[in-house]
Design an enzyme around this catalytic site. Structure first.
Site, PDB file in Angstrom:
ATOM      1  N   ASN A 232       0.986  -0.924  -0.450  1.00  0.00           N
ATOM      2  CA  ASN A 232       0.052  -0.185  -0.063  1.00  0.00           C
ATOM      3  C   ASN A 232       1.043   1.091   0.322  1.00  0.00           C
ATOM      4  OD1 ASN A 232      -2.697  -1.252   0.021  1.00  0.00           O
ATOM      5  ND2 ASN A 232      -2.793  -1.197   2.282  1.00  0.00           N
ATOM      6  N   HIS A 234       3.343   2.421   2.258  1.00  0.00           N
ATOM      7  CA  HIS A 234       3.425   2.936   3.416  1.00  0.00           C
ATOM      8  C   HIS A 234       4.011   1.942   4.272  1.00  0.00           C
ATOM      9  CE1 HIS A 234      -0.946   2.121   5.277  1.00  0.00           C
ATOM     10  NE2 HIS A 234      -0.513   1.118   4.987  1.00  0.00           N
ATOM     11  N   CYS A 269       2.717   6.886   8.187  1.00  0.00           N
ATOM     12  CA  CYS A 269       3.953   6.895   7.382  1.00  0.00           C
ATOM     13  C   CYS A 269       4.510   6.740   6.044  1.00  0.00           C
ATOM     14  CB  CYS A 269       5.163   6.644   8.666  1.00  0.00           C
ATOM     15  SG  CYS A 269       6.846   7.123   8.564  1.00  0.00           S
TER      16      CYS A 269
END
Length: 361
Positions: A232, A234, A269
């Site tokens: 994804n 991240h 993040c």
């Protein structure tokens, strides 16, 4: 049971066919990962079976050498990786998996992905290298737009439960990176798999306070590597735990084992973020069932005092270690010029190590 399993295997194979696709220079190639389009009851390659009246999943795994630490027991990060893998395999066998990271066909159509909002893992005993584990996982509803996923890890040989875990998941739009309501199409896909079964019962989940720059232990300048990103795009949540545990003092790691971790995720993040890991020992305040025990609080202060002066620094840590259990509060944040953005708040509990591991045949 063997005949039933074999029949299920044959049925599952009929749903899986290699679809041709255009490869390099126009040459036809075969897809290497063939996602089932119908529910499977047995997966011989992953050692997985459907349980709990057709809605749960059980996988048998062997602890590998790269999943253990210096003491030959499974690391906390490896535990979390096993939880993630069995969850994805559960969706794989359901026949609902699209080509995303655990996303269903309806989620792919609506450009949605799963993100975890909270996770709690309780570790009663650590598996050792070469041990055979059974990992059960199942899902349930969490409010109107969330999903709860639970796990139980136990010994295949003795049935002893090593760990329990629970988590809450919500949906995020992959393009806007904003949280989303659950579309009716997706609810119709996953709700038949929901059951009311809890690995960890939480009447009132413990709230985790925010740390500031005065935290006792700080590790700054942490930057994600390309290998830390998942499908994804991240940073994977297992990496967060690694950043948290790196700041734990060596005295604790040498004499204690992690017995519980609670994580509250605030934001994702990205690859360009520079992360700071903060950690503060819980000096006083023994909390049980969300209520602070003032009497035990005072007793601990008395035991950790010399005359009228309170022991600071390493002296305090050594005193807490002698109590048998240590707790830390954690925070991962992105420190920007004007403000800090929280990524994850965490709470870890540690207990004294017991040398009970046996490697005899």
């Amino acid at each position: 049971m063997i005949n039933g399993a074999s029949a299920a295997m044959m049925r599952s194979r009929t749903t899986m066919s290699a679809a041709p696709m255009v490869g390099v220079n126009g040459k036809v190639a075969l897809e290497r990962a063939i996602i089932p389009t119908k529910k499977q009851f047995v997966d011989p390659f992953r050692q997985g079976v459907i349980i709990l009246d057709g809605v749960g999943y059980r996988q048998t795994v062997v602890v590998r050498s790269y999943e253990v630490g210096t003491d030959k027991t499974v690391t906390p990060q490896s535990i979390l990786n096993l939880l993630q893998e069995t969850a994805l395999n559960h969706v794989w066998m359901s026949g609902l998996l699209g080509d995303g990271f655990g996303a269903t066909h309806g989620m792919m159509k609506n450009n949605l992905i799963w993100v975890v909002s909270r996770m709690q893992v309780q570790l009663d005993q650590y598996p050792i290298w070469g041990e055979i584990l059974e990992i059960d996982t199942w899902v349930g509803a969490s409010g109107k737009n969330g999903m709860r996923r639970d796990w139980e890890i136990r010994s295949h040989t003795t049935g002893i439960v090593f760990a329990r875990a629970t988590s809450t998941w919500v949906m995020m739009n992959k393009k806007t990176r904003r949280l989303s309501k659950m579309p009716d199409e997706v609810r119709a896909e996953i709700s038949p798999w929901f059951i009311k079964k809890e690995a960890i019962k939480e009447d009132s989940p413990e709230k985790i306070g925010k740390l500031d720059d005065n935290a006792r232990y700080v590790n700054s300048g942490l930057q994600p590597k390309r290998s830390d990103l998942d499908m994804n795009c991240h940073v994977n949540n297992v990496k967060y735990v690694g950043w948290m545990l790196e700041v734990i003092p060596d005295e604790c790691l040498e004499n204690y084992q992690l017995s519980e971790i609670i994580l509250e995720y605030r934001r994702e993040c990205g690859s360009s973020d520079v992360v700071e890991s903060l950690c503060e020992p819980e000096q006083v305040g023994i909390i049980k069932d969300g209520v602070q025990d003032d009497e035990q609080d005072l007793n601990l202060m008395h035991r950790c005092s010399i005359g009228a002066g309170f022991i600071q620094g390493a002296g305090l840590l050594n005193c807490l270690m002698n109590e048998g259990t240590i707790r830390y509060t954690h925070l991962l944040q992105v420190k920007e010029e004007l403000k800090c953005q929280e990524i994850v708040r965490g709470k870890t509990t540690w207990r004294k190590r017991l040398n009970l591991h046996s490697f005899s045949g």
